[in-house]
Design a protein around this motif. Structure first.
Motif, short mmCIF file in Angstrom:
data_model
loop_
_atom_site.label_atom_id
_atom_site.label_comp_id
_atom_site.label_asym_id
_atom_site.label_seq_id
_atom_site.Cartn_x
_atom_site.Cartn_y
_atom_site.Cartn_z
N ASN A 84 3.09 2.67 2.52
CA ASN A 84 2.07 2.48 3.99
C ASN A 84 2.46 0.86 5.05
O ASN A 84 2.97 0.93 5.45
CB ASN A 84 1.13 2.65 3.53
N GLU A 85 2.20 0.11 3.95
CA GLU A 85 2.51 -1.03 4.70
C GLU A 85 2.49 -1.59 3.77
O GLU A 85 2.16 -2.51 2.47
CB GLU A 85 1.48 -1.68 5.48
N GLU B 152 0.82 -1.07 0.10
CA GLU B 152 -0.26 0.41 0.14
C GLU B 152 0.89 0.94 -0.02
O GLU B 152 2.00 1.70 0.75
CB GLU B 152 -0.76 0.21 1.48
#
Ligand code: ATP
Ligand code: MG
Length: 376
Positions: free
Chosen positions: A258-259, A247
């Motif tokens: 993000n992750e 992400e």
């Protein structure tokens, strides 16, 4: 080939729907008696720990997971008995936001400025350092925006601490990234190191939960190369096998990660109906050592999550709309299904948007049109 899946939710269900035509059969290990994948294979009602897991998975040629919070040490133990992918290492890193950010940073990716938080003074110090707005998150076990507290002013420190202090596994404070949009890159890597990327997915979250995703969005094409160049070294470093989604935030200075999710992912559900080979099929092909399928989008594919309950099936009258009900009981905040609307291109999408009205309530439809028009 028999595939064991730790977890029996909608992701396991969609894996099985993709795997049956490949001649695969499935065993789902899930403690919930009503796990929604169960009608597509054998359901072992069990948690994900202990010796009995080996028995539950007996006869499986491959073992994978649909749920990120399966204990990583369980996967490690299973590796002695089964061919397991993705690896326990990838899962373990993704389970701790701090480790995950360190991996990204070490491979040259931009991440939100952040700090580990273990006590109240630590939170105050981190907030003074990072500034507002910020987000306090549990390092572990978060999903769909759960385990997060948004801080808009320093006064939010105390309620944030009160709410989050007891979280097991510690906390992380992240600066809130001023993104102009969110997107996600889904990749698949084979056992021989072949990597394929799907076109970037444009995503829209509300209250931390994914609402809409658009596969093959034209305006994101200019970020595709940068995103692939950033994610490829992560896949290589992990010796990754299977589908993974990363992400990303789109900011004025480029992409910020993000992750990552070391599994099939909600943002890429559009690939079932809108790509040559879906993320689910490609995940199975990768772990089963079959040739990977093509990842190209077949048009513009808009995915709408059904959260809480399914809407009226009147939307099925829309040409190109595909329906996916997960067989889950309605419950507020629960993902119970999705629809994907596949059209030739984004101009057809804009022209036909009003036809989607029946697929969602008025608020959701307003959010959808506002989002789609935000980038144009
Ligand atoms: P999921 O597993 O459903 O992807 P999650 O619970 O693991 O979600 P995140 O992906 O970290 O949580 O956050 C959910 C959403 O909250 C993000 O997609 C984004 O909209 C927002 N968000 C999270 N972290 C930040 C940040 N540092 N800056 C700005 N927005 C953020
Ligand atoms: Mg997320």
């Amino acid at each position: 080939m028999r595939i064991g899946v730790l977890g029996g939710g909608q992701l396991a269900r969609m894996l099985a729907l993709a795997g049956h035509p490949l001649g695969m059969s499935f065993v789902f290990v899930d403690p919930a008696a009503d796990a929604c994948a169960q009608s597509l294979g054998q359901h072992q009602i069990s948690d994900w720990s202990g010796e009995h897991l080996i028995e539950a998975l007996a006869g499986c040629d491959r073992v994978t997971f649909d749920f990120e919070n399966v204990p990583a040490h369980t996967l490690t133990q299973l590796t002695d008995h089964f061919n397991v992918a993705p690896s326990a290492k990838a899962l373990s890193i993704s389970q701790d936001r701090l480790d995950e950010k360190a991996l990204f940073h070490d491979h040259g990716m931009a991440v939100a400025p952040h700090a580990a938080v273990s006590d109240r003074p630590g939170l105050l110090a981190a907030l003074a350092d990072l500034g507002c707005p910020a987000i306090l998150k549990t390092r572990r076990m978060g999903y769909d925006g759960k385990g997060q507290y948004r801080l808009d002013t320093p006064e939010d420190c105390e309620p944030a601490w009160q709410t989050m202090a007891e979280a097991p596994g510690g906390l992380i404070l992240e600066q809130r990234v001023p993104f102009t949009a969110e997107c996600a890159l889904t990749a698949v890597r084979s056992q021989h190191g072949e990597v394929r990327f799907y076109p970037l997915t444009w995503t829209h979250h509300e209250a931390g939960i994914l609402r809409f995703a658009l596969g093959g969005a034209r305006w994101l094409e200019s970020f595709q190369h940068q995103a692939e160049a950033q994610v490829r070294p992560i896949l290589e470093a992990l010796g990754y096998v299977g589908a993974m989604t990363v992400e990303l935030f789109v900011t004025e200075t480029g992409l910020v990660v993000n992750e990552m999710a070391p599994r099939v992912h909600n943002s890429a559900h559009w690939t079932i109906d809108g790509a040559v080979c879906s993320q689910f099929e490609n995940h199975l092909r990768a772990i089963a050592d079959l040739p990977l399928g093509a990842t190209a989008a077949t048009g513009a594919a808009l995915m709408i999550n059904f959260i809480g309950q399914l809407p009226s099936t009147d939307a099925l009258a829309v040409p190109g709309l595909h329906w996916h009900a997960y067989g889950k009981a309605p419950r507020p905040g629960r993902k119970v299904g999705h629809a994907t609307w596949v059209v030739d291109d984004e101009s057809s999408l804009m022209a036909g948007l009003d036809g989607l009205g029946p697929a969602m309530d008025a608020n959701a439809f307003q959010a959808l049109t506002g989002w789609i028009k935000s980038v144009g």
